[in-house]
Scaffold this motif. Structure first.
Motif, PDB file in Angstrom:
ATOM      1  N   THR A  14     -14.501  45.814 -17.587  1.00 27.28           N
ATOM      2  CA  THR A  14     -13.189  45.308 -17.537  1.00 27.28           C
ATOM      3  C   THR A  14     -13.251  43.987 -16.350  1.00 27.28           C
ATOM      4  N   ARG A  18      -7.540  41.704 -15.136  1.00 24.77           N
ATOM      5  CA  ARG A  18      -6.980  42.203 -16.079  1.00 24.77           C
ATOM      6  C   ARG A  18      -5.747  42.838 -15.888  1.00 24.77           C
ATOM      7  N   ARG A  20      -3.926  45.548 -16.620  1.00 23.81           N
ATOM      8  CA  ARG A  20      -4.002  46.719 -17.477  1.00 23.81           C
ATOM      9  C   ARG A  20      -2.599  47.220 -17.913  1.00 23.81           C
ATOM     10  N   ASP A  23      -1.726  46.236 -21.449  1.00 27.51           N
ATOM     11  CA  ASP A  23      -2.494  46.860 -22.522  1.00 27.51           C
ATOM     12  C   ASP A  23      -1.817  48.365 -22.838  1.00 27.51           C
ATOM     13  N   ARG A  26       1.392  47.972 -24.773  1.00 29.28           N
ATOM     14  CA  ARG A  26       1.073  47.769 -25.989  1.00 29.28           C
ATOM     15  C   ARG A  26       0.737  49.146 -26.626  1.00 29.28           C
ATOM     16  N   ALA A  82       0.488  38.162 -23.483  1.00 24.43           N
ATOM     17  CA  ALA A  82      -1.039  37.843 -23.485  1.00 24.43           C
ATOM     18  C   ALA A  82      -1.321  36.540 -24.107  1.00 24.43           C
ATOM     19  N   TRP A 279      -7.484  54.463 -17.758  1.00 26.18           N
ATOM     20  CA  TRP A 279      -7.691  53.152 -18.413  1.00 26.18           C
ATOM     21  C   TRP A 279      -8.555  53.183 -19.684  1.00 26.18           C
ATOM     22  N   ALA A 283      -7.685  51.090 -23.033  1.00 23.02           N
ATOM     23  CA  ALA A 283      -8.566  50.287 -23.657  1.00 23.02           C
ATOM     24  C   ALA A 283      -9.030  50.749 -25.092  1.00 23.02           C
ATOM     25  N   ASN A 286      -6.165  50.222 -27.556  1.00 24.03           N
ATOM     26  CA  ASN A 286      -5.810  48.800 -27.789  1.00 24.03           C
ATOM     27  C   ASN A 286      -6.917  47.839 -28.541  1.00 24.03           C
ATOM     28  N   THR A 360     -13.250  46.324 -23.845  1.00 25.21           N
ATOM     29  CA  THR A 360     -12.249  45.791 -23.182  1.00 25.21           C
ATOM     30  C   THR A 360     -11.382  44.603 -23.810  1.00 25.21           C
ATOM     31  N   GLY A 361     -11.952  44.254 -25.076  1.00 21.76           N
ATOM     32  CA  GLY A 361     -11.218  42.962 -25.687  1.00 21.76           C
ATOM     33  C   GLY A 361     -11.503  41.802 -25.420  1.00 21.76           C
TER      34      GLY A 361
END
Length: 361
Positions: A14, A18, A20, A23, A26, A82, A279, A283, A286, A360-361
């Motif tokens: 990560t 970021r 978090r 996320d 979301r 985002a 997290w 993660a 997401n 983690t995208g």
């Protein structure tokens, strides 16, 4: 049992900067959508197939359920945030990357359901049943089309004040509802209504706006429902005027209240998600958000259809949601829906994540 190795890999992978909490918001929004659909959508067995019904039609006391579980504004808020944070030039290349990630899983859904539809028709399913099933499966795609359109407007959203689309929604409602104007005018609100939270996320994502949005949006929504005749339900109810189709001023002010709550939760959520295990869960959620969004209706339909064929009509699943016992029975089916969704995830999440995308995208 938590996979501590996965937790460590996610934490190590990560980026330090970021956000978090975005996320986390979301993940909360996707949970609200899934639970909302599962709790207020009943597939009723009839003599000529299955039909959709809602407990909100019969049980007025359940209307409040639609308030915490209609979380679309939070989706657009964090989507705007985002998009603004990730915006890069050249614009066309940036937009193409985002749209590929958005629509790649949709292709899989459409391909699978084309085959399922053919199978249903060959098995003798009636047109009413097929139409009902496809409507439930495909109706969430409207959100992706709107989201894609707003994503394309990110450079504008980063400069636009949300008061302008809000005033547009109000003007459209005055004309179409107050002055008996053309109903088609309401479709302008599909863009304008969701541009309000998207713009808030792109330009005004800060805690200092939280209380004003929460209180102002809540007061405005209550006033519109109480004195302006808007429906109290914040989701669609079969056969009734809807706050969402297209969005009304009440839906938008309700969304403002939700955005305010999200901004107030942002700080505490960011502190909570410093914990590696918390997290990691967010993660992974997401990374699978599109899969969950696209396939949660399929999971519900799979459980509904298989049990109807093997056991006949069952309470809370195939019966009319017209008694207080129905919601209690429905809650008992949610774990089975979740298990079916997990199976869908196992089959189709690769279409969303791809082979090169990190956890983690």
């Amino acid at each position: 049992m938590v996979d501590t190795g996965l937790v460590r890999r996610i934490e190590a992978g990560t980026a330090a900067g970021r956000d978090r909490a975005v996320d986390g918001l979301r993940a909360v929004a996707i949970l609200g959508v899934v639970l909302g659909h599962w709790l207020v959508t009943a597939m009723v067995a009839t003599a000529d197939g299955v039909a959709v019904a809602s407990p909100l039609t019969y049980l007025g006391g359940m209307t409040w359920v639609s308030w915490p579980l209609q979380t679309l504004a939070v989706f657009f808020l964090v989507g705007g945030r985002a998009a603004a944070l990730g915006y890069r030039r050249p614009y066309r290349a940036w937009l193409a990357r985002r749209l590929r990630r958005l629509f790649r899983p949709v292709v899989v859904l459409l391909a699978v359901w084309t085959a399922i539809t053919a199978g249903l028709l060959l098995a003798g399913a009636g047109p009413k049943t097929v139409h009902t099933v496809l409507t439930l499966v495909l109706s969430p795609l409207w959100f992706l089309l709107v989201f894609a359109g707003l994503t394309a407007l990110t450079p504008l959203a980063m400069r636009l004040h949300p008061a302008w689309p809000l005033l547009t929604v109000a003007a459209v409602d005055v004309v179409r509802l107050g002055l008996d104007g053309p109903a088609a005018l309401g479709w302008l609100n599909v863009a304008a209504g969701w541009l309000v939270p998207f713009t808030l996320g792109a330009r005004y994502f800060h805690r200092r706006y939280g209380w004003a949005l929460l209180i102002g949006g809540a007061v405005a929504t209550v006033a519109l429902v109480r004195w302006a005749g808007y429906p109290a339900a914040m989701v669609g109810v079969p056969g009734e005027f809807s706050n969402l189709n297209p969005p009304t001023l009440a839906a938008v002010t309700f969304g403002l209240a939700q955005c305010g709550a999200a901004l107030l939760l942002h700080g505490p959520l960011r502190r909570l998600l410093r914990a590696p295990h918390a997290w990691a869960a967010v993660a992974v959620a997401n990374l699978s958000a599109m899969t969950v969004f696209l396939w949660h209706q399929t999971a519900m339909l799979a459980v509904t259809g298989l049990t109807l064929r093997t056991a006949g009509p069952l309470p809370g699943l195939h019966t009319l949601p017209d008694t207080p016992a129905w919601p209690a029975a429905r809650l008992l089916w949610l774990p089975l829906f979740a298990a079916a969704l997990a199976a869908c995830w196992a089959l189709f999440h690769r279409a969303e994540t791809g082979r090169k995308r990190s956890v983690t995208g």
